[in-house]
Enzyme design. Structure first.
Site, PDB file in Angstrom:
ATOM      1  N   GLU A   1     -10.677   2.350  -5.329  1.00 49.56           N
ATOM      2  CA  GLU A   1     -10.102   2.592  -3.789  1.00 49.56           C
ATOM      3  C   GLU A   1     -10.226   3.887  -3.190  1.00 49.56           C
ATOM      4  O   GLU A   1     -10.646   3.722  -2.188  1.00 49.56           O
ATOM      5  CB  GLU A   1      -8.756   1.915  -3.883  1.00 49.56           C
ATOM      6  CG  GLU A   1      -7.871   2.158  -3.027  1.00 49.56           C
ATOM      7  CD  GLU A   1      -6.766   0.913  -2.672  1.00 49.56           C
ATOM      8  OE1 GLU A   1      -5.869   1.402  -3.485  1.00 49.56           O
ATOM      9  OE2 GLU A   1      -7.003   0.540  -1.134  1.00 49.56           O
TER      10      GLU A   1
ATOM     11  N   SER B   1       0.767  -4.373  -2.734  1.00 55.02           N
ATOM     12  CA  SER B   1       2.132  -4.164  -2.876  1.00 55.02           C
ATOM     13  C   SER B   1       2.806  -5.005  -2.399  1.00 55.02           C
ATOM     14  O   SER B   1       2.719  -6.019  -1.976  1.00 55.02           O
ATOM     15  CB  SER B   1       1.627  -2.878  -0.893  1.00 55.02           C
ATOM     16  OG  SER B   1       0.723  -2.247  -1.375  1.00 55.02           O
TER      17      SER B   1
ATOM     18  N   GLN C   1      -6.790  -8.153  -2.633  1.00 56.00           N
ATOM     19  CA  GLN C   1      -5.950  -6.949  -3.611  1.00 56.00           C
ATOM     20  C   GLN C   1      -4.393  -7.295  -4.021  1.00 56.00           C
ATOM     21  O   GLN C   1      -4.577  -6.959  -2.774  1.00 56.00           O
ATOM     22  CB  GLN C   1      -6.179  -5.374  -3.333  1.00 56.00           C
ATOM     23  CG  GLN C   1      -5.929  -4.500  -4.332  1.00 56.00           C
ATOM     24  CD  GLN C   1      -5.835  -2.701  -3.901  1.00 56.00           C
ATOM     25  OE1 GLN C   1      -6.909  -2.702  -3.617  1.00 56.00           O
ATOM     26  NE2 GLN C   1      -5.504  -2.602  -4.325  1.00 56.00           N
TER      27      GLN C   1
HETATM   28  C1  LIG Z   1      -4.240  -0.920   6.856  1.00 63.02           C
HETATM   29  C2  LIG Z   1      -3.632  -1.461   5.549  1.00 63.02           C
HETATM   30  C3  LIG Z   1      -3.734  -2.600   4.226  1.00 63.02           C
HETATM   31  C4  LIG Z   1      -3.599  -2.607   3.447  1.00 63.02           C
HETATM   32  N1  LIG Z   1      -4.611  -3.477   2.714  1.00 63.02           N
HETATM   33  C5  LIG Z   1      -3.945  -3.515   1.387  1.00 63.02           C
HETATM   34  C6  LIG Z   1      -3.860  -4.342   1.025  1.00 63.02           C
HETATM   35  O1  LIG Z   1      -4.688  -5.312   0.365  1.00 63.02           O
HETATM   36  N2  LIG Z   1      -3.509  -4.530  -0.169  1.00 63.02           N
HETATM   37  C7  LIG Z   1      -2.139  -4.199  -1.237  1.00 63.02           C
HETATM   38  O2  LIG Z   1      -1.925  -4.243  -2.215  1.00 63.02           O
HETATM   39  N3  LIG Z   1      -1.874  -3.232  -0.429  1.00 63.02           N
HETATM   40  C8  LIG Z   1      -2.133  -3.319   1.529  1.00 63.02           C
HETATM   41  N4  LIG Z   1      -2.040  -2.151   2.177  1.00 63.02           N
HETATM   42  C9  LIG Z   1      -0.690  -1.018   1.747  1.00 63.02           C
HETATM   43  C10 LIG Z   1      -0.756  -0.134   1.498  1.00 63.02           C
HETATM   44  O3  LIG Z   1      -1.058  -0.014   0.364  1.00 63.02           O
HETATM   45  C11 LIG Z   1       0.788   0.451   1.739  1.00 63.02           C
HETATM   46  O4  LIG Z   1       1.270   0.013   2.705  1.00 63.02           O
HETATM   47  C12 LIG Z   1       0.969   1.966   1.255  1.00 63.02           C
HETATM   48  O5  LIG Z   1       1.150   2.019  -0.072  1.00 63.02           O
HETATM   49  C13 LIG Z   1       2.322   2.266   1.715  1.00 63.02           C
HETATM   50  O6  LIG Z   1       3.180   1.780   0.998  1.00 63.02           O
HETATM   51  P1  LIG Z   1       4.347   1.099   2.058  1.00 63.02           P
HETATM   52  O7  LIG Z   1       4.163   0.542   3.115  1.00 63.02           O
HETATM   53  O8  LIG Z   1       5.263  -0.266   1.063  1.00 63.02           O
HETATM   54  O9  LIG Z   1       5.536   1.926   2.573  1.00 63.02           O
HETATM   55  P2  LIG Z   1       5.989   3.394   1.410  1.00 63.02           P
HETATM   56  O10 LIG Z   1       6.049   3.393   0.624  1.00 63.02           O
HETATM   57  O11 LIG Z   1       7.689   2.432   2.028  1.00 63.02           O
HETATM   58  O12 LIG Z   1       6.663   4.320   2.386  1.00 63.02           O
HETATM   59  C14 LIG Z   1       7.071   4.802   3.786  1.00 63.02           C
HETATM   60  C15 LIG Z   1       7.242   6.781   4.219  1.00 63.02           C
HETATM   61  O13 LIG Z   1       7.736   7.153   3.257  1.00 63.02           O
HETATM   62  C16 LIG Z   1       6.484   8.257   2.552  1.00 63.02           C
HETATM   63  N5  LIG Z   1       6.855   8.342   1.186  1.00 63.02           N
HETATM   64  C17 LIG Z   1       6.894   7.415   0.561  1.00 63.02           C
HETATM   65  N6  LIG Z   1       6.830   8.014  -0.414  1.00 63.02           N
HETATM   66  C18 LIG Z   1       7.042   9.450  -0.625  1.00 63.02           C
HETATM   67  C19 LIG Z   1       6.794  10.365  -1.063  1.00 63.02           C
HETATM   68  N7  LIG Z   1       7.278   9.977  -3.082  1.00 63.02           N
HETATM   69  N8  LIG Z   1       7.321  11.511  -0.700  1.00 63.02           N
HETATM   70  C20 LIG Z   1       6.808  11.577   0.238  1.00 63.02           C
HETATM   71  N9  LIG Z   1       6.990  10.839   1.391  1.00 63.02           N
HETATM   72  C21 LIG Z   1       7.017   9.132   0.581  1.00 63.02           C
HETATM   73  C22 LIG Z   1       6.068   7.142   2.991  1.00 63.02           C
HETATM   74  O14 LIG Z   1       4.851   8.238   3.473  1.00 63.02           O
HETATM   75  C23 LIG Z   1       5.399   6.854   4.500  1.00 63.02           C
HETATM   76  O15 LIG Z   1       5.630   7.070   5.864  1.00 63.02           O
HETATM   77  C24 LIG Z   1      -2.537  -1.530   3.539  1.00 63.02           C
HETATM   78  C25 LIG Z   1      -1.011  -1.269   3.898  1.00 63.02           C
HETATM   79  C26 LIG Z   1      -2.461  -0.552   5.584  1.00 63.02           C
HETATM   80  C27 LIG Z   1      -1.746  -0.096   6.483  1.00 63.02           C
END
Ligand SMILES: Cc1cc2nc3c(=O)[nH]c(=O)nc-3n(C[C@H](O)[C@H](O)[C@H](O)COP(=O)(O)OP(=O)(O)OC[C@H]3O[C@@H](n4cnc5c(N)ncnc54)[C@H](O)[C@@H]3O)c2cc1C
Length: 406
Positions: free
Chosen positions: A248, A133, A130
């Site tokens: 999901e 991100s 998928q």
């Molecule tokens: C083990 C694992 C597997 C994954 N697998 C996939 C995959 O297969 N495909 C895919 O597309 N993605 C995948 N992901 C990505 C995952 O969907 C993202 O990491 C997740 O959505 C968070 O986005 P980010 O890492 O950019 O963090 P950010 O969105 O940048 O967040 C950083 C911090 O800010 C906080 N934050 C952000 N927005 C808000 C808000 N509006 N209010 C309060 N707090 C907020 C978050 O909670 C976090 O603590 C995976 C992630 C992990 C850890």
């Protein structure tokens, strides 16, 4: 509420158990201490395991029969999942395909796409990932920047995805792109099925703190995708993505099974280890085990209630977000208590013959609290949709995405 199997469910469970016993020699089993085999051999074993299970009718239980599934119920799916875990069969290699990509193709794909992809997905002939991100768009997914530009009968894709689970073994992926930067961020998106072996696709594994590399960076450099691989209409990508994201949350948090090590294993470990701890450590360990058991059972039984709603034809709502939040928190408490019970042995378990389950789980769970919606984002959803709190300010929601970005 009655948690025991009905006579029909008991008969189904017995039939599943018999099938698993018949095929035991062909299936991969989880080694208690985590056996080291090379990655290619492990991948081949996982693909073979899913194919054998699919041929035995144990994959895609709730998928419609017309798409190669079993047309079964969520309860039957839960029984199969429980029996696979009981038999020590690892998570199916195509779990993202089965839980997220396949249901998205079923909901939005053309007849031709369904025919070409779904049966192969069930047998793990193609493994799926998928691709949503990006480095600058995780929680705020609709802000993604990977572009797809139309060129005749094809689209040309450029950009980068990150954290893509399984991309290093995947054959196909569902890819969310921006096709119209002049429209508001949710409106200018389009979804495709992408061939992960196409020229211009580069996959770089990212090593996690548990030691393995389960997810990846994926780069798209002038990758050409035929228009017939579009999933849904141009500009409708957000609607298609919502199907994936709803599936999901249900896949991760909706079924009511424990997300980490089952709490019964913690109880067994506590019975074995508590008598050997000195008085002070014993008190602390007992408290940790007690907290973990309470949280775990509360999450599990609340999960069963959600599960009942789903099995009676209800739709997944914010309950799935609550399930993931509570299930992850409980699983962390279970892992922490396990490590506490092992004491110093936990430090050596990964290198010696010991049971590394507990610190593996402890290392993996922080990732689960991020994947599929972070704890904070799930709390926002619960605050807005369940408690009726004022929504977060979304100042860029209706503005053209490209405004100020070019
Ligand atoms: C083990 C694992 C597997 C994954 N697998 C996939 C995959 O297969 N495909 C895919 O597309 N993605 C995948 N992901 C990505 C995952 O969907 C993202 O990491 C997740 O959505 C968070 O986005 P980010 O890492 O950019 O963090 P950010 O969105 O940048 O967040 C950083 C911090 O800010 C906080 N934050 C952000 N927005 C808000 C808000 N509006 N209010 C309060 N707090 C907020 C978050 O909670 C976090 O603590 C995976 C992630 C992990 C850890």
């Amino acid at each position: 509420m009655d948690f025991d199997d009905t006579p029909d469910e008991a008969a189904y469970r017995a039939a599943v158990r018999t099938l698993l016993e018949e095929h035991a020699a062909e299936l991969l089993h989880v080694a208690p201490g985590g056996e080291a085999v090379d990655a290619r051999t492990h991948e081949a074993g996982l693909r073979r395991t899913q194919r054998v299970l699919a041929e035995a009718g144990l994959v895609g239980i709730t998928w419609p029969r017309e798409h190669g599934g079993q047309g079964g119920t969520l309860v039957q799916q839960a029984i199969v999942t429980q029996e696979l875990a009981r038999a020590g069969v690892p998570t199916l290699i195509n779990h993202i395909g089965l839980g997220m990509c396949g249901p998205t193709v079923i909901a939005h794909g053309s007849d031709d796409q369904k025919r070409r992809y779904l049966a192969r997905l069930l047998r793990a002939d193609d493994v799926w990932c998928q691709l949503f991100s990006e480095p600058a768009s995780g929680s705020d997914l609709a802000a993604l920047r990977t572009t797809a530009v139309r060129d005749g009968d094809e689209w040309v894709v450029n950009g980068q995805k990150v954290w893509t689970t399984l991309a290093h073994v995947a054959d196909l992926g569902i890819l969310l792109t921006r096709t119209d930067p002049d429209r508001p961020k949710h409106a200018g998106l389009t979804m495709f099925v992408v061939d992960m072996h196409a020229p211009g696709v580069t996959v770089r594994p990212l090593r996690q703190m548990v030691g393995s590399a389960g997810f990846n960076e994926v780069f798209f450099d002038e990758v050409r995708i035929p228009d017939e691989e579009r999933l849904g209409e141009p500009g409708e990508g957000w609607r298609v993505a919502i199907t994936t994201l709803m599936n999901e949350r249900v896949t991760i948090g909706g079924a009511g099974s424990d997300l980490g090590v089952p709490v019964e294993r913690l109880a067994a470990l506590a019975r074995e280890r508590l008598p050997h701890l000195d008085a002070e450590r014993q008190v602390l360990a007992r408290q940790a085990v007690g907290r973990a058991v309470v949280a775990s059972l509360a999450a599990r039984y609340t999960g069963y209630r959600r599960f009942t709603v789903l099995s009676q034809g209800g739709l997944p709502g914010p309950e799935a977000s609550a399930g993931k939040l509570a299930g992850t928190a409980a699983a962390k408490l279970v892992a922490d208590a396990g490590v506490r019970l092992l004491g110093d042995d936990a430090v050596y378990a990964a290198t010696a013959d010991g049971d590394a389950t507990w610190q593996r789980s402890q290392g993996y769970l922080p990732g689960l609290a991020i994947a599929g919606g972070t704890d904070q984002v799930l709390r926002n959803i619960l605050g807005e949709r369940v408690l009726g709190l004022p929504p977060e300010p979304r100042s860029d929601k209706d503005a053209p995405f490209a405004g100020g970005r070019r």
